[in-house]
Motif scaffolding. Sequence first.
Motif, PDB file in Angstrom:
ATOM      1  N   SER A 172     101.863  80.523 -23.132  1.00 48.29           N
ATOM      2  CA  SER A 172     101.829  81.977 -23.002  1.00 48.29           C
ATOM      3  C   SER A 172     101.679  82.457 -21.567  1.00 48.29           C
ATOM      4  O   SER A 172     101.786  83.660 -21.316  1.00 48.29           O
ATOM      5  CB  SER A 172     100.674  82.536 -23.829  1.00 48.29           C
ATOM      6  N   THR A 173     101.402  81.557 -20.628  1.00 46.15           N
ATOM      7  CA  THR A 173     101.077  81.859 -19.219  1.00 46.15           C
ATOM      8  C   THR A 173      99.810  82.699 -19.111  1.00 46.15           C
ATOM      9  O   THR A 173      99.568  83.327 -18.080  1.00 46.15           O
ATOM     10  CB  THR A 173     102.234  82.561 -18.485  1.00 46.15           C
ATOM     11  N   LEU A 174      98.982  82.731 -20.162  1.00 43.54           N
ATOM     12  CA  LEU A 174      97.712  83.441 -20.118  1.00 43.54           C
ATOM     13  C   LEU A 174      96.729  82.677 -19.237  1.00 43.54           C
ATOM     14  O   LEU A 174      96.644  81.446 -19.311  1.00 43.54           O
ATOM     15  CB  LEU A 174      97.135  83.579 -21.525  1.00 43.54           C
ATOM     16  N   ILE A 175      96.015  83.384 -18.369  1.00 43.34           N
ATOM     17  CA  ILE A 175      94.950  82.762 -17.590  1.00 43.34           C
ATOM     18  C   ILE A 175      93.763  82.587 -18.521  1.00 43.34           C
ATOM     19  O   ILE A 175      93.102  83.553 -18.902  1.00 43.34           O
ATOM     20  CB  ILE A 175      94.592  83.608 -16.364  1.00 43.34           C
ATOM     21  N   ALA A 176      93.481  81.343 -18.899  1.00 46.00           N
ATOM     22  CA  ALA A 176      92.466  81.054 -19.906  1.00 46.00           C
ATOM     23  C   ALA A 176      91.088  80.832 -19.312  1.00 46.00           C
ATOM     24  O   ALA A 176      90.094  80.872 -20.032  1.00 46.00           O
ATOM     25  CB  ALA A 176      92.875  79.823 -20.726  1.00 46.00           C
ATOM     26  N   GLY A 177      90.994  80.575 -18.025  1.00 44.69           N
ATOM     27  CA  GLY A 177      89.705  80.332 -17.400  1.00 44.69           C
ATOM     28  C   GLY A 177      89.794  80.532 -15.903  1.00 44.69           C
ATOM     29  O   GLY A 177      90.856  80.340 -15.294  1.00 44.69           O
ATOM     30  N   ILE A 178      88.674  80.924 -15.309  1.00 46.93           N
ATOM     31  CA  ILE A 178      88.627  81.151 -13.869  1.00 46.93           C
ATOM     32  C   ILE A 178      87.236  80.815 -13.372  1.00 46.93           C
ATOM     33  O   ILE A 178      86.246  80.945 -14.108  1.00 46.93           O
ATOM     34  CB  ILE A 178      88.998  82.610 -13.525  1.00 46.93           C
ATOM     35  N   PHE A 179      87.171  80.347 -12.145  1.00 45.66           N
ATOM     36  CA  PHE A 179      85.879  80.064 -11.525  1.00 45.66           C
ATOM     37  C   PHE A 179      86.021  80.324 -10.034  1.00 45.66           C
ATOM     38  O   PHE A 179      86.988  79.888  -9.403  1.00 45.66           O
ATOM     39  CB  PHE A 179      85.444  78.619 -11.763  1.00 45.66           C
ATOM     40  N   VAL A 180      85.077  81.067  -9.480  1.00 49.63           N
ATOM     41  CA  VAL A 180      85.036  81.352  -8.050  1.00 49.63           C
ATOM     42  C   VAL A 180      83.760  80.750  -7.502  1.00 49.63           C
ATOM     43  O   VAL A 180      82.657  81.107  -7.931  1.00 49.63           O
ATOM     44  CB  VAL A 180      85.066  82.872  -7.780  1.00 49.63           C
ATOM     45  N   GLY A 181      83.879  79.798  -6.609  1.00 49.75           N
ATOM     46  CA  GLY A 181      82.719  79.114  -6.058  1.00 49.75           C
ATOM     47  C   GLY A 181      82.889  78.822  -4.589  1.00 49.75           C
ATOM     48  O   GLY A 181      83.858  79.238  -3.943  1.00 49.75           O
ATOM     49  N   LEU A 182      81.934  78.066  -4.076  1.00 45.73           N
ATOM     50  CA  LEU A 182      81.944  77.704  -2.655  1.00 45.73           C
ATOM     51  C   LEU A 182      82.214  76.222  -2.447  1.00 45.73           C
ATOM     52  O   LEU A 182      82.262  75.773  -1.302  1.00 45.73           O
ATOM     53  CB  LEU A 182      80.600  78.077  -2.019  1.00 45.73           C
ATOM     54  N   GLU A 183      82.383  75.482  -3.529  1.00 50.06           N
ATOM     55  CA  GLU A 183      82.618  74.047  -3.412  1.00 50.06           C
ATOM     56  C   GLU A 183      84.102  73.772  -3.356  1.00 50.06           C
ATOM     57  O   GLU A 183      84.889  74.381  -4.097  1.00 50.06           O
ATOM     58  CB  GLU A 183      81.998  73.322  -4.609  1.00 50.06           C
ATOM     59  N   GLY A 184      84.494  72.868  -2.443  1.00 44.94           N
ATOM     60  CA  GLY A 184      85.902  72.562  -2.243  1.00 44.94           C
ATOM     61  C   GLY A 184      86.538  71.954  -3.467  1.00 44.94           C
ATOM     62  O   GLY A 184      85.866  71.638  -4.455  1.00 44.94           O
TER      63      GLY A 184
END
Length: 735
Positions: A334-346
Amino acid sequence: MSDTLPAVNSVLEAVSDALPFEKLARILWIDEHASSMTLITVAETPRRPWTVASQDIRAWLLRGEVRRSQLRLPAYMLQVEEDIPDAGKAVRERNWQRIAGLVNAQVAGGIFQPRAMGSLVAAHAKATGMQRKTLYRLLYRYWMYGQIRNALLPDYENVGAPGKARVFACGKRPGRPPRRLASAGERVGKILGDDDKSFIRIGYSLYRSNAVGTVTDAYHQTLRRFYVEEHVVRGTTTDDLTLKPLDQLPTLRQFGYWGKKAFDDLTVLRSRVGERRWQKDHRGLTGRAGDGVYGPCHRFEIDSTIADIYLVSRYNRNWVIGRPVVYVIVDVFSTLIAGIFVGLEGPSWNGARHAVFNAFTDKAAFCRMYGVEIASSAWPSHHLPQELMADRAEMLGQAAEGIVSGLNIDIAIAPPFRPDWKSIVESRFRLLNRTSQIHWIPGAVRERIAERGQRDYRLDATLDLAEFTSIMIRSVLHYNHHSRRPERLTAGMIRDELEPSPINLWRWGMDNGLATPNMQPDDLVYLHLLPRETASIQRGGICFKGMYYTCSHAMQQNWFAKSRKDGRKPITVWYDPNSTAHVWLQDEQRNFVRCDLLASEERVAEHRLEEVIDMLEMIRTPTAEHTYSALNDKIHLDAHIEATVEHARHHKEEVRPITPVPASQQIGNIKANRAFEKRIQQQRFVIAAGLEAGPTERVDTPKPASASVAEAYAGERGGEVLSLLGRLRPKGSNT
């Protein structure tokens, strides 16, 4: 096989060698009265049409000696009317007028009657002034290709002998004439021979193999190697190298022409860019990323990128914490974005696991942590996939391999420098950047190099990690609901008039039974996806990264009281870096128990773990001003101590008695000296209090009882007398 005879224009293929024709033949006319058929053999040089009995054709078909077939028409006939040039239409009309009197005879099929064709063609040639061989050539072409007028179009497909080397007259220079006329006795250009073409092939291979930068460089190398005058006296110097005359040198245009003929353009490109870039940027694209995907949750793609923006700390807006790393998980169907995470670790498994955990968890609670209120149906993905496509940076390692056996997720690792293997998630980053307008936010990375005197864009950083995450969440929601993917629509979706947004494609797949979610218990997900570290059980709670937690299980087991008695004890906890509100631990039955942050830890409440760690690190590390001030004060303190000690030493030397006091006496009078000093100190306090009270006020402070007794019975040496009496008194006596 049916015994029905084939119709006019049918093509028959000979299977047996005993037939009167080979390969293919076309039926031109069927004579019902004579029960015969007229055929023409399909060949490069066809012969005159011939007649055979219809009964023989039926017998050949029944015995399998002949079968029905199809004739592929030549390329010049495969054109629609509007694509045929006017010149071709004129040739077709002219050829048709030449044979129209023979084809449209008054008696149908009269030209196919026995001994009629020759006389009819001869009479028509005499009447029109045409040669008979021209008429026969046009008639045979018209009959052989299905008796349609387009068979009479001009056939220019093989004009010019494509692919064959040209043979020029001896001494004649090919190509266009030179732009400048040669003067008397001057020769311009060279007629290339086989040796020259061989030299050019060798020189052009330098360009193909990327040994030189341009075709011109390869041309110069070829001239230096093959087109210099021979040395009369051989030596080590190259100063006397001289090119041959201009009329004996190939031109740059000749070099490029014959070089391209020797090497295919794609072969040259593949050799110059290298196999890695060829596969990534230049190879032909066959298939699509969604091929072989059956529905939602079948395959997820994950990737990470460093956002083009600098952030600040939530604790102190003057602390620039650098650029965040954004992890995105996309459902391929579906090209749905199923998960996201914004962090500081490479880019690593420790960062990727948070995105996978986010794809599994409820999005309403996740969005609420960042001030975005949505219903669970607005972001309905809370499933694990069957397959996960990722980079080597995210998934290589023992920890990542654990989810294969622990969560039944098949992992596919994309080769290095092959982003096209997970093209869907790669393209989502561009869409998110464009949707969030990230390049216009203060602190965004500028594409061009900073000019001299220009302000450093990092000083404009304004957003903190939570605010940037909120922007990314809203950008993802906008993409999931409003990005159109019409190429993903199937026949069933079109029938249902589905709007091709990612969330609609996801819901349609779920509602129509195409989804294959990987359902696993929460405990397994926590165990394999949440990061874990060692904490300690202390008397104040479970200490993790300087923060204290508690839970009912710990209280029931009296962990904190036991810690006061036995000391600290290590314990493994699982944590969510998005929030410091909770950690998880396993009880004796390996069930996960949630531990809550103590109410006294208000300074870290509602913050991300990275922010808390940065804050603790910043407050532990003193500033440069504080470090300098502390060092400066320590130097002054050491100097003061040293000066005071030195002054006291000199004063002691000045008041030292002439007769030395024995050491035993100095040590033995410590208590008496201490009592005397204490009495003097108290008198100083009384005098100081009187001075503070003023001249009109009197402060009457009674003397200590021990001092009055000592003065009454022993005078000035009362302290020593009381000490002596205390030592002489029997132990345990109350008198």
